[in-house]
Design an enzyme around this catalytic site. Structure first.
Site, short mmCIF file in Angstrom:
data_model
loop_
_atom_site.label_atom_id
_atom_site.label_comp_id
_atom_site.label_asym_id
_atom_site.label_seq_id
_atom_site.Cartn_x
_atom_site.Cartn_y
_atom_site.Cartn_z
N LEU A 454 0.82 -1.19 0.00
CA LEU A 454 0.00 0.00 0.00
C LEU A 454 0.87 1.26 0.00
O LEU A 454 1.16 1.83 1.06
CB LEU A 454 -0.92 -0.03 1.23
N HIS A 527 -12.83 9.92 -2.00
CA HIS A 527 -13.30 9.02 -3.05
C HIS A 527 -13.99 9.78 -4.16
O HIS A 527 -14.46 9.19 -5.12
CB HIS A 527 -14.25 7.97 -2.45
#
Ligand SMILES: Cc1ncc(C[n+]2csc(CCOP(=O)(O)OP(=O)(O)O)c2C)c(N)n1
Ligand SMILES: [Mg+2]
Length: 737
Positions: A454, A527
């Site tokens: 990540l 998002h």
């Protein structure tokens, strides 16, 4: 030119050395050492050459003939690091790795003065400099496997980890690579730089790969002079803070024998075990940080004097004199002869041509060959390389959603081109947060489709390394907002490579980014990022923004082809909110689906970079838009058309370069332009669209609607700040009135 204290200290100290008994140069320079006298003499010449380049840089600077002087003085033991490697090992060098560069140049069989000339032409920004052609002073050479680096410290470590990964991955996949199968990557950097997030990304990426048992042959070299510009690195920090999973080697750079032996051990570890290592090379910094730096403003005289006493040139001179290979007089003679010659070469370099036109400067930025790209993009799997069999009927398929079309296109591209890799967070086993990469792992295997750890910098670093190694990376950034903490890997690294290497090195890539807003209440700002400003102003980078499934398929083929043909860096922005959209006007109309063409139809459906798509042929108003704005605008256009207005909608499709010719044409045909821009009002796409129209001399009316200068909040509140269909309709009616 008056000699500074570094020069006089060297000559005075050498003059006082006591010569040893003469010895055979074929023997170890010191009893039991791996370095012969003869090799030590060669490395000494590289060290002297590097030092004298710094002396010449000062002279050139005084005369206003050099523009970027950052020297290697005090770091010259890195010559021994080069000596422990092969000239075919890809190298990403610190700006103080001058002696490394000269050593490698000689190792590759080039004449002794060739490396000196390269650096001098870099200092004088001559168009004849072999790598950047006057655009920057960098260490780089296409025949020396030295990939040029920008001056953003530590930004090259992620790429270095990527190169090491790619050496092995290309070999495993049978993809031709510029690096030999047993090559190792080498990457040098400073001690202050070792703290940088991108340095930590590079080191961690290599360690993480090795921890999983993946081959990761990279040698990191920290050239530790104990200071970064004016800030001291705490004593012992590099050793204390080193990554526990990286094999650690260290050497005192004053001692060339010790440095060479440590470098040999480290290189052997990396090459044989295919595992990463850190070589901690203790150096000093002489002659200040760079250019006009006055060290005495922040360092005590004692500190400066302590560094002087540890001048690595003195270390090697002493070694050679004590070994009886040179007398002090011979050392001084060597120094003076080379000094005169380097200054002579510097004078010559100052007279060499520079870049004189903007066209010259920009030529290597993004040389585009649209015809070749069209041919490449139309080449389907039937002509697949490596005998891949294609298992699909020759008819149109579908209709598909946007997500399905991208998935289908990726699969076809991967079947046709074994160099394509797909990777990112959650792209493999899960198939992506939105299913866009679903099934690819199963079909193409973990060698080509894999989940990364990540770290977006690492993802892009892997792409940068893969791109220079013969592979075609298609990394995914999970959400647009997450691109920004890694953006320098595109802005500073990917986009500049062709520019600073005149195309000798390229890092083709297609970075898929899920982005934009309108996720119907899901996620909030991170998002639903609606800003692309930081991507659009990067010279040479292609920004694709498909809205519909058929465009997405064709444009993705174009981006892959452009990456392959021209080394293009493409960012492929996918509107999340449209991934699974099916309808356009009313429920069940399937107006947002599109059939997927067989390869035999790819030529006729090809979408060139920088070409818009037009809907309708009305003469009253052109709505210029992209992404989610397209769907909203088409809905508005249908209503207005039903009322008798002549409306056309122009989907820009490419946000960089903008389709200016198509835009101006639509504007001239209607005389009225409404820009429907889902990005923010400030720095958003509409600013550029309006200016493009003004630049082109458009005298009709221009209006725009855009999202607010706000972050996108949670829930229904998002609608308060985002461009809406009602905004578009209202503005359109106003223009038409
Ligand atoms: C990302 C970034 N931040 C800041 C700088 C400015 N800068 C250039 S060199 C340098 C110091 C680097 O020190 P170190 O890594 O120890 O290398 P040295 O110059 O000592 O060899 C700094 C802060 C930069 N080039 N890049
Ligand atoms: Mg330093």
């Amino acid at each position: 030119m008056a000699r500074d204290i570094v020069e006089t200290n060297f000559t005075d100290t050498v003059a006082a050395l006591r010569p040893g008994d003469p010895r055979d140069p074929a023997l170890p320079v010191r009893a039991g050492s791996a370095l012969t006298g003869a090799r030590c003499l060669e490395l000494f010449d590289a060290q002297l050459g590097s030092r004298l380049l710094d002396v010449a840089a000062r002279l050139l600077k005084e005369r206003g003939q050099a523009f970027y002087t950052i020297g290697s003085a005090g770091h010259e033991s890195n010559a021994a690091v080069a000596a422990a490697l092969r000239p075919t090992d890809p190298a990403l060098l610190h700006y103080r790795s001058g002696a490394f560069y000269l050593t490698r140049s000689a190792q590759a069989g080039r004449p002794p003065e060739a490396g000196l000339r390269d650096v001098l032409l870099g200092l004088t920004a001559s168009a004849e400099e072999p790598i950047a052609g006057g655009r920057h002073k960098v260490f780089g050479h296409p025949e020396l496997a030295v990939i040029p680096q920008t001056s953003t410290i530590a930004s090259h470590l992620p790429r270095a980890a990527g190169v090491a990964f790619a050496i092995e991955r290309a070999r495993k996949l049978g993809v031709p690579s510029p690096w030999p199968a047993d090559a190792i990557a080498v990457c040098s950097f400073g001690d202050a730089s070792a703290n940088h997030a991108s340095a930590l990304t590079g080191l961690n990426t290599a360690a993480y790969a090795a921890y999983q048992g993946l081959p990761e042959p990279v040698l990191f070299v920290c050239e530790d002079n104990g200071i970064g510009i004016s800030v001291r690195t705490p004593a012992g920090w590099i050793e204390a803070a080193r990554h526990p999973r990286l094999a650690y080697f260290q050497a005192d750079g004053f001692d060339l024998v010790e440095t060479y032996e440590a470098a040999l051990r480290a290189a052997d570890h990396v090459r044989r075990l295919r595992r990463p290592a850190l070589l901690h090379l203790r150096t000093v910094r002489l002659m200040g940080h760079a250019g006009s730096d006055v060290e005495t403003a922040y360092r005590s005289r004692r500190e400066i004097a302590a560094d002087l006493a540890r001048d690595p040139l003195l270390g090697t001179a002493r070694l050679l004199v004590e070994a009886g290979l040179l007398t002090p007089e011979e050392v001084l003679d060597r120094y003076e002869t080379l000094r005169a010659r380097v200054l002579e070469l510097a004078g010559e370099a100052a007279g060499r041509p520079r870049l004189t036109t903007a066209e010259q400067v920009m030529a290597p930025l993004a040389p585009r060959r649209p015809e070749l790209v069209a041919t490449e993009a139309s080449r389907g799997a039937p002509e697949a390389r490596r005998g891949e069999v294609f298992d699909r009927p020759p008819e149109w398929e579908g209709p598909l959603t946007l997500a399905q079309a991208i998935n289908r296109t990726l699969a076809d591209a991967m079947a046709a081109d074994p160099s394509i890799l797909v990777f990112g967070e959650d792209v493999a086993r899960k198939g992506g947060v939105y299913g866009v990469t679903r099934g690819l792992l199963k079909r193409f295997g973990a060698g080509r489709v894999f989940d990364t750890h990540l770290d977006e910098q690492a993802i892009l670093g892997l792409a940068l390394g893969a791109g220079v190694s013969g592979l075609l990376p298609v990394p995914e950034i999970q959400y647009l907002a997450y691109l920004h903490n890694a953006l320098d890997q595109i802005r500073g690294e990917a986009s500049t490579l062709r520019f600073f290497s005149q195309g000798a090195y390229r890092n083709p890539m297609v970075v898929r980014v899920a982005g934009y807003a309108y996720q119907k209440g899901f996620g909030g700002h991170f998002h639903n990022d609606d800003s692309v400003a930081a991507l659009r102003d990067i010279p040479g980078v292609v920004v694709a923004s498909p809205a519909r499934p058929d465009d997405a398929a064709a444009m993705l083929r174009t981006c892959l082809a452009a990456a392959r043909a021209d080394g293009e860096v493409c960012v492929f922005l996918e509107p999340i909110a449209l991934y699974h959209t099916r309808d356009l006007l009313e429920d069940g109309d399937n107006g947002w689906l599109a059939p997927y063409p067989p390869p035999s139809r790819w030529a006729e459906t090809h979408v060139p970079i920088g070409r818009a798509r037009e809907y309708g042929d009305g003469r009253d108003l052109a709505i210029v838009t992209f992404g989610n704005g397209l769907r909203m605008s088409l809905r508005v256009a249908v209503r207005l058309t039903a009322e008798g207005y002549g409306v056309r909608v122009l989907d820009l499709r490419w946000l960089s370069p903008l389709p200016v010719a198509d835009l101006v044409r639509a504007a001239e045909l209607t005389g009225r332009v409404l820009i429907a821009d889902e990005t923010r009002r400030s720095g958003g796409v509409s600013e550029s669209v309006a200016m493009a129209l003004l630049d082109a001399g458009f005298t009709g009316r221009i209006a725009r609607v855009a999202s607010q200068d706000s972050f996108v909040p949670l829930g229904a509140a998002a609608d308060l700040v985002l461009l809406s269909e009602a905004d578009i309709e209202e503005a359109a009616r106003k223009l038409l009135a």
